[in-house]
Design an enzyme around this catalytic site. Structure first.
Site, short mmCIF file in Angstrom:
data_model
loop_
_atom_site.label_atom_id
_atom_site.label_comp_id
_atom_site.label_asym_id
_atom_site.label_seq_id
_atom_site.Cartn_x
_atom_site.Cartn_y
_atom_site.Cartn_z
N HIS A 51 49.17 57.30 28.59
CA HIS A 51 50.19 57.12 29.65
C HIS A 51 50.23 56.22 29.99
O HIS A 51 49.40 55.50 30.75
CB HIS A 51 50.81 58.64 30.16
CG HIS A 51 51.07 59.83 29.16
ND1 HIS A 51 49.69 60.78 29.32
CD2 HIS A 51 51.44 60.08 28.42
CE1 HIS A 51 50.56 61.47 28.70
NE2 HIS A 51 51.14 61.17 28.06
N ASP A 54 48.04 56.86 33.33
CA ASP A 54 46.81 57.15 32.45
C ASP A 54 45.77 55.99 33.02
O ASP A 54 44.59 56.33 33.28
CB ASP A 54 46.19 57.40 31.21
CG ASP A 54 46.66 59.18 31.02
OD1 ASP A 54 46.92 59.83 31.89
OD2 ASP A 54 47.49 58.95 29.79
C1 GLO Z 1 54.06 66.78 23.61
C2 GLO Z 1 53.84 65.33 23.97
C3 GLO Z 1 53.18 64.91 24.24
C4 GLO Z 1 52.80 63.15 23.98
C5 GLO Z 1 52.37 62.10 24.84
C6 GLO Z 1 52.11 61.24 24.36
O1 GLO Z 1 54.47 67.54 23.50
O2 GLO Z 1 52.51 66.00 22.84
O3 GLO Z 1 51.50 65.05 24.56
O4 GLO Z 1 52.77 62.89 22.65
O5 GLO Z 1 52.75 62.51 25.70
O6 GLO Z 1 53.61 60.44 24.66
#
Ligand code: GLO
Ligand code: MG
Length: 346
Positions: A51, A54
């Site tokens: 993210h 992150d």
């Molecule tokens: C939630 C999502 C989340 C995304 C992550 C990347 O349900 O799967 O984990 O994959 O935020 O955008």
């Protein structure tokens, strides 16, 4: 088989969590990102999913220069560990300005925040040499169907894609569909919606999808068919393999843990579609469960990776000629029995 794909794997720092859930606080001590990066290679992973925050925590409160300096530090950390950033995703679901969604919020000021944050996310991605932006459109939907003009919302999503494509001619956008959670009903629930948006955009070659197994299951669909649909359009940017036990909350169970045959079919479709041959990652979006002791907990990641690789072996060692013959003779009962016996180790 000629040139079988040597898969490479990725996960995000959130996949090594402290075990908190909506019903209780963390049960393990905090584990900093830098320490997590050191775990990737030994665990068999070389890609890091991010993210934006992150990479740069608290980025909304930083100057553009400070934001890019911090991103530069993360780029160096990744290089030190021999890691590749797979994608960066704008986290548009934590901030109070995104309670009603970002790009589809009814508030012009909130939409402006979402766009500003998206540009920052792209700047961060470029600063760490990453070319893919994932849009998990978490709050782009409603709890009250009449709350938003859905047609306008779809137009706004398309305008956002076009603005992103204009802003950064070197990036790809991968839309990660999900039908619900945190919203009741999301505007982009399936890969079909994502691919339609891609084709409607001003540069369809740079807009693809990221398919998460559990999200397809929550939409009542078969993940392998969702993947096949994206592959047929050359629009599978990445995958989040995991599993899901029925239509419940988003469980992020280990890959293959709830339905091994469905997991096998995802592997089969990926193998047959040549996924990974251009460096695409096998992303695992699996959850560190609250019951697991120790810190950090990583077994869910290595177990899911192992199950994936075992299923690749199963696919490659299958009697492919027999499958073709049984399809031709339309003896699907025999085909099913063969597949199940093969999975059972016969
Ligand atoms: C939630 C999502 C989340 C995304 C992550 C990347 O349900 O799967 O984990 O994959 O935020 O955008
Ligand atoms: Mg995911």
């Amino acid at each position: 088989m000629s040139n079988p794909t040597a898969y490479r794997f990725s996960f995000g720092p959130w996949n090594i969590s402290e075990g908190g859930d909506p019903f209780g606080p963390e049960v393990r001590s905090a584990f900093p990102h830098e320490a997590k990066f050191a775990l990737y290679r030994p665990l068999g992973f070389e890609g890091v999913q991010f993210h934006d925050d992150d990479v740069v925590p608290g980025l909304d409160d930083l100057s553009p220069e400070a934001m890019l300096t911090k991103a530069g530090e993360v780029k160096a950390m990744l290089a030190n560990q021999g890691l590749i950033p797979e994608f960066v995703a704008p986290r548009l679901w934590f901030d109070p300005r995104t309670v009603d969604g970002g790009y589809t919020s009814n508030s012009a000021a909130d939409r402006e925040y979402a766009w500003d944050r998206t540009r920052k996310c792209i700047d961060i991605a470029r600063a760490i040499d990453c070319k893919a932006i994932v849009l998990w459109l978490a709050r782009e939907g409603t709890y009250f169907r009449e709350a938003k003009d859905a047609r306008l919302a779809y137009q706004r999503l398309l305008e956002t894609l076009n603005a992103m494509l204009d802003y950064a001619p070197d990036i790809e956008i991968w839309i990660e569909p999900k039908p619900n959670e945190p919203t009741d009903l999301a505007y982009v629930p399936t890969i079909g919606h994502a691919v339609a948006l891609a084709y409607a955009s001003k540069d369809p070659s740079r807009v693809k999808g990221l398919i998460e197994s559990a999200h397809a299951l929550l939409a009542g669909l078969d993940p392998s068919d969702e993947m096949a649909f994206a592959l047929a359009h050359d629009k599978l940017g990445s995958v989040h393999l995991n599993d899901q036990n029925g239509l419940k909350y988003d469980q992020d169970k280990n890959f293959g843990a709830a339905n091994l045959r469905a997991a096998f079919n995802q592997v089969r479709v990926l193998e047959e579609g040549g996924y990974g041959s251009r460096g695409e990652f096998i992303g695992l979006d699996v959850k560190a469960v609250r019951t697991q002791t120790g810190s950090p907990v990583t077994a869910h990641l290595t177990n899911s990776r192992e199950i994936f690789l075992r299923l690749v072996e199963k696919y490659r060692s299958m009697d492919h000629a027999l499958v073709v013959a049984l399809r031709e003779s339309r003896d699907y009962e025999a085909l099913e029995l063969y597949i199940i016996k093969h999975l059972l180790g016969d």
